[in-house]
Design a protein around this motif. Sequence first.
Motif, PDB file in Angstrom:
ATOM      1  N   VAL A 123       0.835  -1.202   0.000  1.00 22.74           N
ATOM      2  CA  VAL A 123       0.000   0.000   0.000  1.00 22.74           C
ATOM      3  C   VAL A 123       0.873   1.256   0.000  1.00 22.74           C
ATOM      4  N   GLY A 124       1.935   1.234   0.797  1.00 19.65           N
ATOM      5  CA  GLY A 124       2.836   2.379   0.846  1.00 19.65           C
ATOM      6  C   GLY A 124       3.522   2.630  -0.481  1.00 19.65           C
ATOM      7  N   VAL A 125       3.997   1.564  -1.132  1.00 22.41           N
ATOM      8  CA  VAL A 125       4.649   1.684  -2.448  1.00 22.41           C
ATOM      9  C   VAL A 125       3.661   2.233  -3.471  1.00 22.41           C
ATOM     10  N   ARG A 126       2.470   1.638  -3.491  1.00 25.46           N
ATOM     11  CA  ARG A 126       1.448   2.050  -4.461  1.00 25.46           C
ATOM     12  C   ARG A 126       1.122   3.532  -4.315  1.00 25.46           C
ATOM     13  N   ASN A 127       0.869   3.977  -3.104  1.00 26.56           N
ATOM     14  CA  ASN A 127       0.476   5.371  -2.906  1.00 26.56           C
ATOM     15  C   ASN A 127       1.630   6.336  -3.155  1.00 26.56           C
ATOM     16  N   SER A 128       2.847   5.911  -2.806  1.00 30.03           N
ATOM     17  CA  SER A 128       3.993   6.795  -3.018  1.00 30.03           C
ATOM     18  C   SER A 128       4.284   6.964  -4.506  1.00 30.03           C
ATOM     19  N   ILE A 129       4.207   5.887  -5.276  1.00 28.27           N
ATOM     20  CA  ILE A 129       4.406   5.987  -6.725  1.00 28.27           C
ATOM     21  C   ILE A 129       3.277   6.788  -7.357  1.00 28.27           C
ATOM     22  N   ASP A 130       2.052   6.508  -6.938  1.00 28.71           N
ATOM     23  CA  ASP A 130       0.897   7.238  -7.467  1.00 28.71           C
ATOM     24  C   ASP A 130       1.040   8.735  -7.217  1.00 28.71           C
ATOM     25  N   ASN A 131       1.469   9.114  -6.036  1.00 31.34           N
ATOM     26  CA  ASN A 131       1.653  10.540  -5.716  1.00 31.34           C
ATOM     27  C   ASN A 131       2.734  11.164  -6.596  1.00 31.34           C
ATOM     28  N   ALA A 132       3.827  10.430  -6.822  1.00 28.18           N
ATOM     29  CA  ALA A 132       4.912  10.968  -7.646  1.00 28.18           C
ATOM     30  C   ALA A 132       4.454  11.166  -9.092  1.00 28.18           C
ATOM     31  N   TRP A 142      12.001   7.275 -14.075  1.00 33.96           N
ATOM     32  CA  TRP A 142      12.601   7.346 -12.734  1.00 33.96           C
ATOM     33  C   TRP A 142      13.292   8.692 -12.532  1.00 33.96           C
ATOM     34  N   LYS A 143      14.082   9.088 -13.518  1.00 37.95           N
ATOM     35  CA  LYS A 143      14.820  10.343 -13.405  1.00 37.95           C
ATOM     36  C   LYS A 143      13.881  11.552 -13.334  1.00 37.95           C
ATOM     37  N   LYS A 144      12.759  11.457 -14.065  1.00 37.69           N
ATOM     38  CA  LYS A 144      11.824  12.586 -14.095  1.00 37.69           C
ATOM     39  C   LYS A 144      11.012  12.705 -12.810  1.00 37.69           C
ATOM     40  N   CYS A 145      10.514  11.550 -12.305  1.00 41.87           N
ATOM     41  CA  CYS A 145       9.602  11.680 -11.167  1.00 41.87           C
ATOM     42  C   CYS A 145       9.566  10.490 -10.206  1.00 41.87           C
ATOM     43  N   LEU A 146       9.794   9.268 -10.699  1.00 36.25           N
ATOM     44  CA  LEU A 146       9.611   8.114  -9.824  1.00 36.25           C
ATOM     45  C   LEU A 146      10.583   8.102  -8.647  1.00 36.25           C
ATOM     46  N   HIS A 147      11.735   8.736  -8.810  1.00 34.00           N
ATOM     47  CA  HIS A 147      12.689   8.784  -7.700  1.00 34.00           C
ATOM     48  C   HIS A 147      12.096   9.490  -6.488  1.00 34.00           C
ATOM     49  N   LYS A 148      11.103  10.362  -6.742  1.00 30.75           N
ATOM     50  CA  LYS A 148      10.471  11.081  -5.627  1.00 30.75           C
ATOM     51  C   LYS A 148       9.611  10.153  -4.762  1.00 30.75           C
ATOM     52  N   ALA A 149       9.252   8.979  -5.304  1.00 30.47           N
ATOM     53  CA  ALA A 149       8.487   8.009  -4.522  1.00 30.47           C
ATOM     54  C   ALA A 149       9.358   7.318  -3.479  1.00 30.47           C
ATOM     55  N   PHE A 150      10.678   7.339  -3.698  1.00 28.03           N
ATOM     56  CA  PHE A 150      11.631   6.688  -2.791  1.00 28.03           C
ATOM     57  C   PHE A 150      12.771   7.664  -2.488  1.00 28.03           C
ATOM     58  N   ALA A 187      16.129   6.338  -0.915  1.00 35.11           N
ATOM     59  CA  ALA A 187      16.768   5.153  -1.499  1.00 35.11           C
ATOM     60  C   ALA A 187      18.275   5.314  -1.524  1.00 35.11           C
ATOM     61  N   TYR A 188      18.987   4.193  -1.504  1.00 35.96           N
ATOM     62  CA  TYR A 188      20.444   4.201  -1.498  1.00 35.96           C
ATOM     63  C   TYR A 188      20.983   4.962  -2.705  1.00 35.96           C
ATOM     64  N   GLN A 189      21.627   6.092  -2.464  1.00 36.03           N
ATOM     65  CA  GLN A 189      22.223   6.947  -3.489  1.00 36.03           C
ATOM     66  C   GLN A 189      21.219   7.353  -4.573  1.00 36.03           C
ATOM     67  N   GLY A 190      19.932   7.258  -4.264  1.00 30.89           N
ATOM     68  CA  GLY A 190      18.911   7.647  -5.225  1.00 30.89           C
ATOM     69  C   GLY A 190      18.858   6.789  -6.472  1.00 30.89           C
ATOM     70  N   LYS A 191      19.368   5.564  -6.405  1.00 33.45           N
ATOM     71  CA  LYS A 191      19.459   4.700  -7.588  1.00 33.45           C
ATOM     72  C   LYS A 191      18.189   3.874  -7.783  1.00 33.45           C
ATOM     73  N   ARG A 192      17.707   3.873  -9.022  1.00 36.50           N
ATOM     74  CA  ARG A 192      16.536   3.072  -9.363  1.00 36.50           C
ATOM     75  C   ARG A 192      16.789   1.592  -9.114  1.00 36.50           C
ATOM     76  N   LYS A 193      17.949   1.102  -9.534  1.00 36.33           N
ATOM     77  CA  LYS A 193      18.218  -0.329  -9.438  1.00 36.33           C
ATOM     78  C   LYS A 193      18.202  -0.818  -7.996  1.00 36.33           C
TER      79      LYS A 193
END
Length: 368
Positions: free
Chosen positions: A57-66, A134-142, A145-151
Amino acid sequence: MPNKNEMDITKILELLSEPRLSPYRAQTASAPEALELYTWIHRMASTCFELIAYLEVGVRNSIDNALREHYEHNPSSIPWIFSQPLINHQIAEMIATGRNRLPEVHQNNREQISASLSFGFWSGLLGSKYDELWKKCLHKAFPYAYQGKRKSVAVELEAVRKFRNRIAHHDSLLNTDILFEATRIFKLAGYIDPQFEKWMRSVSRVHTIYAEKPVNSEDTVVVAGKDAWPLYCDHHIYVCQAGRSFKDVKYIAFYSEKEIKPEVARIKFKRDDVPWSEEHAEQLTASNNRNERKLGNAILAARAAGWEGGRYQVFILSSPDEKPPHGEHRTLNHPIKHERHGRGSAYTQSQRYTSLHALELAQTTDDL
């Protein structure tokens, strides 16, 4: 004939089936004990599934918000979930499938559609094909995250998704590093917000139920490791005098510098009374047997580290990168400190036996 108030355990075992219970029978001395271990595993699965539900639920809402912030920055914008330029054909189909499962009255409700999408949908949005997103907006959901890395997020989230599916399909967790999986769930919660992680840890029952494991056999030997610990770190082996007696155990842990080190290595192969010569090492490294080649390389590595001449007993051990699901190496959350002082107060000057389970729960050696 059993009393009507007594359980017929034979019938229960028959209904659960021998193939399903055989791994539990292998680790216990009786059918009732196997059944007790089986129910404990399912309690563990249940409490892990609870944590995954919170995380999902947390992942879903955080990505949705971003995504909402990025694509709907003005009132006339089309909600991202209906924005075809955002999504490829596969993702569009997943959204359509989720919508079609809903009652017609909710099929244009973004919140209802979002809630209908699978864990795989959200983890899929962190795949490499969405690196630009990820670079445009998904990084804001996390944001943590470690060094801001998608992987770093994608790998962990995909692992949790697979763990979730194992639980959902009632796969056995008997040989799963459950505490490691729980730590991964907490880590992902912390990537979203440290307060989210703190709350999830506060409501978690994982450690409480883990401590209730009904079978707690001595499957680990803790060896004194002043010289052995550095050798393990460099070469993933343990070497001791020939003829030294050991119980039949699965793991080796190392006691050095007043603590049990966090790496608990799976014993992969051992051999006693091994000639410690370069000639013998070269014979072994030329063998067709993989374990013998490892043994030969271990001799050469140990000789280079100062273990010369004589005959020794050798254990080939797992390395820290051989964790489940691909290996059986275990890494504790922290070293286990030995707080007693004075002459003769060391936890061990040779070897002591305990269980991996006890090591995973211990704060100090007094807990062992």
